[in-house]
Design a protein around this motif. Sequence first.
Motif, PDB file in Angstrom:
ATOM      1  N   LEU A 105      45.317  34.935   8.369  1.00 19.79           N
ATOM      2  CA  LEU A 105      46.129  33.817   7.872  1.00 19.79           C
ATOM      3  C   LEU A 105      45.326  32.922   6.931  1.00 19.79           C
ATOM      4  O   LEU A 105      45.808  32.527   5.870  1.00 19.79           O
ATOM      5  CB  LEU A 105      46.654  32.991   9.046  1.00 19.79           C
ATOM      6  N   ASP A 106      44.101  32.600   7.328  1.00 24.59           N
ATOM      7  CA  ASP A 106      43.261  31.721   6.509  1.00 24.59           C
ATOM      8  C   ASP A 106      42.971  32.352   5.152  1.00 24.59           C
ATOM      9  O   ASP A 106      43.034  31.685   4.111  1.00 24.59           O
ATOM     10  CB  ASP A 106      41.953  31.412   7.234  1.00 24.59           C
ATOM     11  N   GLN A 107      42.642  33.642   5.151  1.00 24.25           N
ATOM     12  CA  GLN A 107      42.336  34.324   3.893  1.00 24.25           C
ATOM     13  C   GLN A 107      43.564  34.407   2.997  1.00 24.25           C
ATOM     14  O   GLN A 107      43.490  34.202   1.780  1.00 24.25           O
ATOM     15  CB  GLN A 107      41.796  35.730   4.176  1.00 24.25           C
ATOM     16  N   SER A 108      44.718  34.696   3.610  1.00 26.05           N
ATOM     17  CA  SER A 108      45.956  34.782   2.843  1.00 26.05           C
ATOM     18  C   SER A 108      46.310  33.429   2.244  1.00 26.05           C
ATOM     19  O   SER A 108      46.730  33.333   1.081  1.00 26.05           O
ATOM     20  CB  SER A 108      47.097  35.277   3.732  1.00 26.05           C
ATOM     21  N   LYS A 109      46.103  32.358   3.016  1.00 22.43           N
ATOM     22  CA  LYS A 109      46.386  31.015   2.517  1.00 22.43           C
ATOM     23  C   LYS A 109      45.432  30.652   1.386  1.00 22.43           C
ATOM     24  O   LYS A 109      45.831  30.035   0.384  1.00 22.43           O
ATOM     25  CB  LYS A 109      46.257  29.990   3.646  1.00 22.43           C
ATOM     26  N   THR A 110      44.165  31.053   1.526  1.00 22.18           N
ATOM     27  CA  THR A 110      43.184  30.805   0.459  1.00 22.18           C
ATOM     28  C   THR A 110      43.582  31.524  -0.827  1.00 22.18           C
ATOM     29  O   THR A 110      43.521  30.952  -1.925  1.00 22.18           O
ATOM     30  CB  THR A 110      41.787  31.273   0.906  1.00 22.18           C
ATOM     31  N   ASN A 111      44.005  32.787  -0.684  1.00 20.00           N
ATOM     32  CA  ASN A 111      44.442  33.546  -1.861  1.00 20.00           C
ATOM     33  C   ASN A 111      45.640  32.886  -2.531  1.00 20.00           C
ATOM     34  O   ASN A 111      45.718  32.814  -3.764  1.00 20.00           O
ATOM     35  CB  ASN A 111      44.795  34.982  -1.466  1.00 20.00           C
ATOM     36  N   LEU A 142      49.268  35.288 -19.721  1.00 17.67           N
ATOM     37  CA  LEU A 142      48.376  35.090 -18.568  1.00 17.67           C
ATOM     38  C   LEU A 142      49.100  34.345 -17.448  1.00 17.67           C
ATOM     39  O   LEU A 142      48.935  34.669 -16.266  1.00 17.67           O
ATOM     40  CB  LEU A 142      47.134  34.297 -18.999  1.00 17.67           C
ATOM     41  N   GLU A 143      49.916  33.367 -17.847  1.00 19.07           N
ATOM     42  CA  GLU A 143      50.639  32.585 -16.845  1.00 19.07           C
ATOM     43  C   GLU A 143      51.668  33.445 -16.115  1.00 19.07           C
ATOM     44  O   GLU A 143      51.828  33.343 -14.891  1.00 19.07           O
ATOM     45  CB  GLU A 143      51.310  31.380 -17.491  1.00 19.07           C
ATOM     46  N   ASN A 144      52.382  34.276 -16.859  1.00 15.71           N
ATOM     47  CA  ASN A 144      53.369  35.163 -16.226  1.00 15.71           C
ATOM     48  C   ASN A 144      52.697  36.116 -15.237  1.00 15.71           C
ATOM     49  O   ASN A 144      53.218  36.377 -14.149  1.00 15.71           O
ATOM     50  CB  ASN A 144      54.125  35.958 -17.292  1.00 15.71           C
ATOM     51  N   LYS A 145      51.533  36.625 -15.633  1.00 17.59           N
ATOM     52  CA  LYS A 145      50.780  37.501 -14.753  1.00 17.59           C
ATOM     53  C   LYS A 145      50.315  36.739 -13.510  1.00 17.59           C
ATOM     54  O   LYS A 145      50.395  37.252 -12.388  1.00 17.59           O
ATOM     55  CB  LYS A 145      49.579  38.071 -15.508  1.00 17.59           C
ATOM     56  N   ALA A 146      49.841  35.512 -13.722  1.00 19.54           N
ATOM     57  CA  ALA A 146      49.377  34.686 -12.599  1.00 19.54           C
ATOM     58  C   ALA A 146      50.527  34.331 -11.664  1.00 19.54           C
ATOM     59  O   ALA A 146      50.361  34.291 -10.437  1.00 19.54           O
ATOM     60  CB  ALA A 146      48.706  33.424 -13.125  1.00 19.54           C
ATOM     61  N   LYS A 147      51.701  34.072 -12.235  1.00 25.11           N
ATOM     62  CA  LYS A 147      52.866  33.745 -11.404  1.00 25.11           C
ATOM     63  C   LYS A 147      53.284  34.952 -10.559  1.00 25.11           C
ATOM     64  O   LYS A 147      53.671  34.786  -9.394  1.00 25.11           O
ATOM     65  CB  LYS A 147      54.031  33.298 -12.292  1.00 25.11           C
ATOM     66  N   ALA A 148      53.223  36.129 -11.162  1.00 27.48           N
ATOM     67  CA  ALA A 148      53.554  37.342 -10.409  1.00 27.48           C
ATOM     68  C   ALA A 148      52.581  37.521  -9.246  1.00 27.48           C
ATOM     69  O   ALA A 148      52.983  37.877  -8.123  1.00 27.48           O
ATOM     70  CB  ALA A 148      53.534  38.553 -11.331  1.00 27.48           C
ATOM     71  N   GLU A 149      51.305  37.272  -9.499  1.00 30.77           N
ATOM     72  CA  GLU A 149      50.287  37.378  -8.448  1.00 30.77           C
ATOM     73  C   GLU A 149      50.511  36.312  -7.377  1.00 30.77           C
ATOM     74  O   GLU A 149      50.370  36.580  -6.179  1.00 30.77           O
ATOM     75  CB  GLU A 149      48.892  37.215  -9.068  1.00 30.77           C
ATOM     76  N   MET A 150      50.889  35.109  -7.818  1.00 31.35           N
ATOM     77  CA  MET A 150      51.159  34.036  -6.862  1.00 31.35           C
ATOM     78  C   MET A 150      52.347  34.384  -5.967  1.00 31.35           C
ATOM     79  O   MET A 150      52.311  34.167  -4.746  1.00 31.35           O
ATOM     80  CB  MET A 150      51.439  32.727  -7.608  1.00 31.35           C
ATOM     81  N   GLN A 151      53.411  34.927  -6.569  1.00 34.20           N
ATOM     82  CA  GLN A 151      54.582  35.318  -5.779  1.00 34.20           C
ATOM     83  C   GLN A 151      54.234  36.414  -4.782  1.00 34.20           C
ATOM     84  O   GLN A 151      54.712  36.417  -3.639  1.00 34.20           O
ATOM     85  CB  GLN A 151      55.700  35.794  -6.715  1.00 34.20           C
ATOM     86  N   LYS A 152      53.385  37.330  -5.206  1.00 34.07           N
ATOM     87  CA  LYS A 152      52.939  38.403  -4.308  1.00 34.07           C
ATOM     88  C   LYS A 152      52.152  37.814  -3.134  1.00 34.07           C
ATOM     89  O   LYS A 152      52.387  38.173  -1.964  1.00 34.07           O
ATOM     90  CB  LYS A 152      52.078  39.390  -5.089  1.00 34.07           C
ATOM     91  N   ASN A 153      51.226  36.898  -3.437  1.00 34.12           N
ATOM     92  CA  ASN A 153      50.436  36.257  -2.380  1.00 34.12           C
ATOM     93  C   ASN A 153      51.314  35.419  -1.458  1.00 34.12           C
ATOM     94  O   ASN A 153      51.096  35.379  -0.246  1.00 34.12           O
ATOM     95  CB  ASN A 153      49.343  35.380  -3.002  1.00 34.12           C
ATOM     96  N   LYS A 154      52.300  34.753  -2.045  1.00 29.94           N
ATOM     97  CA  LYS A 154      53.193  33.923  -1.226  1.00 29.94           C
ATOM     98  C   LYS A 154      54.043  34.776  -0.291  1.00 29.94           C
ATOM     99  O   LYS A 154      54.243  34.439   0.882  1.00 29.94           O
ATOM    100  CB  LYS A 154      54.111  33.084  -2.123  1.00 29.94           C
ATOM    101  N   ALA A 155      54.539  35.893  -0.837  1.00 29.68           N
ATOM    102  CA  ALA A 155      55.358  36.780  -0.003  1.00 29.68           C
ATOM    103  C   ALA A 155      54.532  37.321   1.172  1.00 29.68           C
ATOM    104  O   ALA A 155      55.018  37.383   2.312  1.00 29.68           O
ATOM    105  CB  ALA A 155      55.896  37.932  -0.848  1.00 29.68           C
ATOM    106  N   TYR A 156      53.284  37.675   0.895  1.00 28.27           N
ATOM    107  CA  TYR A 156      52.424  38.193   1.964  1.00 28.27           C
ATOM    108  C   TYR A 156      52.096  37.101   2.980  1.00 28.27           C
ATOM    109  O   TYR A 156      52.126  37.331   4.196  1.00 28.27           O
ATOM    110  CB  TYR A 156      51.146  38.763   1.357  1.00 28.27           C
ATOM    111  N   TYR A 157      51.807  35.901   2.477  1.00 28.12           N
ATOM    112  CA  TYR A 157      51.508  34.785   3.385  1.00 28.12           C
ATOM    113  C   TYR A 157      52.725  34.457   4.247  1.00 28.12           C
ATOM    114  O   TYR A 157      52.609  34.217   5.462  1.00 28.12           O
ATOM    115  CB  TYR A 157      51.075  33.563   2.591  1.00 28.12           C
ATOM    116  N   ASP A 158      53.911  34.421   3.616  1.00 23.41           N
ATOM    117  CA  ASP A 158      55.140  34.140   4.375  1.00 23.41           C
ATOM    118  C   ASP A 158      55.374  35.202   5.440  1.00 23.41           C
ATOM    119  O   ASP A 158      55.827  34.899   6.554  1.00 23.41           O
ATOM    120  CB  ASP A 158      56.343  34.082   3.423  1.00 23.41           C
ATOM    121  N   GLN A 159      55.061  36.451   5.102  1.00 27.29           N
ATOM    122  CA  GLN A 159      55.221  37.533   6.077  1.00 27.29           C
ATOM    123  C   GLN A 159      54.282  37.328   7.270  1.00 27.29           C
ATOM    124  O   GLN A 159      54.706  37.431   8.427  1.00 27.29           O
ATOM    125  CB  GLN A 159      54.930  38.875   5.404  1.00 27.29           C
TER     126      GLN A 159
END
Length: 365
Positions: free
Chosen positions: A31-37, A196-213
């Motif tokens: 959880l901590d690592q996922s939140k950090t990401n 770069l921002e679109n790529k970063a947003k996609a990565e953020m959404q991926k990290n958020k989905a994993y963290y939410d899971q």
Amino acid sequence: MHKRVLSIILATSIVFTVGSSALAAPTQGQLDQSKTNLTQSQQKVQDLDTQMQKVDHDIETILREKAGIDSKIDKAQASINIVNKSIKESQNKINNEQEVYGQRIRTMYMNGKNQSYINIVLGSKSFSDLISNIETVQKISDYDKNLMDNLNSEKSRIEKQKDKLASEKASLVALQSQDQKKLQDANSKKSQVLALENKAKAEMQKNKAYYDQLQAQSNQEKARLLSMNTSASTSSSSPSHDRGQHVVPAGSYSGVVGIAAQFVNRTPYVWGGTTPSGFDCSGLVMYCYAQVGVSLPHYTGEQVKYGSTVSANNLQPGDLLFFGSVSDPYHVAIYAGGGQMIEAPRAGEDVHITPVRPFSIAKRI
């Protein structure tokens, strides 16, 4: 037959084992690592968003500068047109004077014969007539010479003025070309940052989905453990609740914040926009304050000159937060309370509520 049954049982056992592992609660370390990401990816998006706002500010500055140069070029061309007209008029005067000069010669011709000034002098009938003719010829000659000199001098002066204007226009056109190059470079940089921002947003959404899971799995496990408690332990302790991020609901504040909240997720960013059909950052501020009877200019560099400075720990809803240099900020937002602010961020996004970012100065109007 026994081997086949044993294989099926073993395969089923593996499936259930994997399934149970997949549904098991994540460790605190996960959880901590996922939140950090997630936090890091959110920060990256925020940094790129700030960079995009600066690029937009640079583009707006270049467009204003280019518009000023375009206006100066138009004025220079108008002056050149006037000078060209003056040169033409001056040449016409010279041509007319030359015609008058010819008429004067013809008038002095004797009996229609073609005689020059020297013939007129030599044709004098007496000494006094000679003196008179010489004086007359000298006066006419001096007059013609002075008049032609003056006309040619005036024409030369006007032509020098034209050359000066043409040189000034050439310098302005060179500046215009430089601004066009700056604008192309800025738009190119904007495209790069946007990618770069679109790529970063996609990565953020991926990290958020994993963290939410992971968080959902953790909450499920927590609920399961709580349900195993005895009624006695339940009555002696209250279940804990996770605190969600505070979001300012539209209309929860009166005045400027309440007005600004009406446009959240509804009104797009429009460069130079000052109406509910589209706002830029300073346009949103100007409009909202106008609704409560406060007149502000439409430019962050001017708005920052208004009101009194407020410290970061003394903010109140409605305060203005400026980003960039204190003397010439590139962005402004309205503080909405609870660590949130309302802003018209940049092209391609709507007015929205977002956590307060580090700002350079806050002003209370």
